[in-house]
Design an enzyme around this catalytic site. Structure first.
Site: not given
Ligand SMILES: CC(C)(COP(=O)(O)OP(=O)(O)OC[C@H]1O[C@@H](n2cnc3c(N)ncnc32)[C@H](O)[C@@H]1OP(=O)(O)O)[C@@H](O)C(=O)NCCC(=O)NCCS
Length: 334
Positions: A119, A255, A286
């Site tokens: 990215c 980004h 993204n």
């Molecule tokens: C991907 C992202 C949105 C996930 O959010 P998060 O809060 O970290 O999510 P987690 O994996 O910890 O999961 C939290 C909860 O949401 C749930 N969950 C995960 N993905 C889900 C989805 N797509 N829809 C609904 N629920 C979801 C999980 O099961 C978990 O539930 P629980 O608390 O009951 O166990 C976040 O980590 C993020 O923004 N990361 C950066 C990603 C990014 O920008 N990448 C590009 C870089 S170039």
């Protein structure tokens, strides 16, 4: 040997974009993952994204954006001396996608090469393009960021299916009589290569029975922490390297990883209220290496429609992602 002198300074002359159809909504994404429109909006800010159909390739989108940027630059095709294409979704080991794109845009025999830095690829390519012009290797460089990430998305993976998308953005870099592209601050951390990677390598896909297609996988929370803490420091370092303060900025174009990262970075940088923050992720998703030029294009398009004036103002760009790798610089918007 005869010395070769380049331009004292460089600038971004024009911007181009390609936003493929169709628009894919969160409801569409939720057909294959257990999620909701509300969850996706709250955690990522994304409301919709573009995903190109099977007959539109990354190269098609790159060529469209490149033609757009070239037309807006006012340059003749033969004035472009090099094409740098930032992408991580080129499907062939050889030839480079850039060579094909240079031919399609009509700028061949310009030098052409791909830049793979996840990215962060576009901001890397801006650094390289600017230095090519300063070094006197060429006077004008077409820099493109293009991705067809939908090919590498497992539609059943809840952590990535809603996040990534397709598109292309481009700029033309040329000489200037004053600094309009500042010094680049960049780096990498391969010890965190596993944080954003693919489920398998091409070799595993070919050799191992049952091996998956190389779908993108991501440790979302690790990316989030790194993006907010380390990237705020890198962004500040780019401001310092340019001798620019947050108050001098007109726009912040990070980004478009996700909206929560964008907002957190803005807070850490203590951006004053007048700084326009790019939020193209809301309707573009993204798009990896395409996200920064697409976000610049969105600001210029909004300005043309009566939105805040950004042309001529300073913008802080920062790309970050797989590698891990990052690059940031201050530029004056065309
Ligand atoms: C991907 C992202 C949105 C996930 O959010 P998060 O809060 O970290 O999510 P987690 O994996 O910890 O999961 C939290 C909860 O949401 C749930 N969950 C995960 N993905 C889900 C989805 N797509 N829809 C609904 N629920 C979801 C999980 O099961 C978990 O539930 P629980 O608390 O009951 O166990 C976040 O980590 C993020 O923004 N990361 C950066 C990603 C990014 O920008 N990448 C590009 C870089 S170039």
């Amino acid at each position: 040997m005869a010395p070769r002198e380049g331009a004292a300074h460089t600038r971004i002359m024009s911007v181009g974009a390609c936003r493929p159809d169709p628009v894919v909504t969160n409801a569409d994404i939720c057909a294959t993952i257990d999620s909701t429109d509300e969850w996706i909006r709250e955690r990522s800010g994304i409301e919709s994204r573009r995903m190109a159909p099977s007959d539109v390739s990354m190269i098609d989108m790159a060529a469209d954006a490149g033609r757009d940027a070239l037309a807006r630059s006012g340059l003749a095709a033969e004035e472009i001396g090099a094409v740098l294409l930032a992408t991580s979704t080129h499907l062939r080991p050889t030839p480079s996608a850039a060579a094909v794109v240079a031919h399609r845009v009509g700028v061949a025999p310009a030098a052409a090469m791909d830049v793979a830095a996840g990215c962060a690829g576009f901001c890397h390519a801006v650094a390289l393009g600017s230095d090519l012009v300063k070094g006197g290797t060429t006077r004008h460089v077409l820099v493109i960021g293009a991705e067809k990430l939908s090919l590498f998305l497992d539609p059943t993976d809840r952590s990535t299916a809603f996040l990534f998308a397709d598109g292309a953005g481009a700029v033309v870099i040329g000489p200037s009589d004053r600094p309009q592209i500042g010094p680049t601050v960049w780096g990498s951390d391969g010890s965190q290569a596993d944080v954003i990677t693919t489920r398998s390598s091409w070799m595993q896909y070919r050799e191992e029975p049952g091996a998956s297609w190389p779908f993108v996988t991501m440790q979302g929370q690790s990316v989030f922490r790194w993006a907010v803490f380390a990237m705020a420091k890198a962004a500040q370092a780019a401001l310092d390297a340019s001798g620019v303060s947050a108050a001098d900025l007109t726009a912040f174009v990070p980004h478009q990883a996700n909206l929560r990262i964008i907002e957190a970075l803005g807070k850490k940088l203590r951006l004053p209220d007048h700084v326009v923050v790019a939020r193209d992720v809301v309707t573009a998703g993204n798009t990896s290496a395409a996200s920064v030029p697409l976000a610049i294009d969105a600001l210029l398009t909004a300005q043309a429609a009566g939105g805040p004036r950004v042309s001529g103002g300073l913008a802080l760009l920062i790309g970050f992602g797989a590698g891990l790798s990052y690059a940031a610089q201050v530029v004056q918007l065309p």
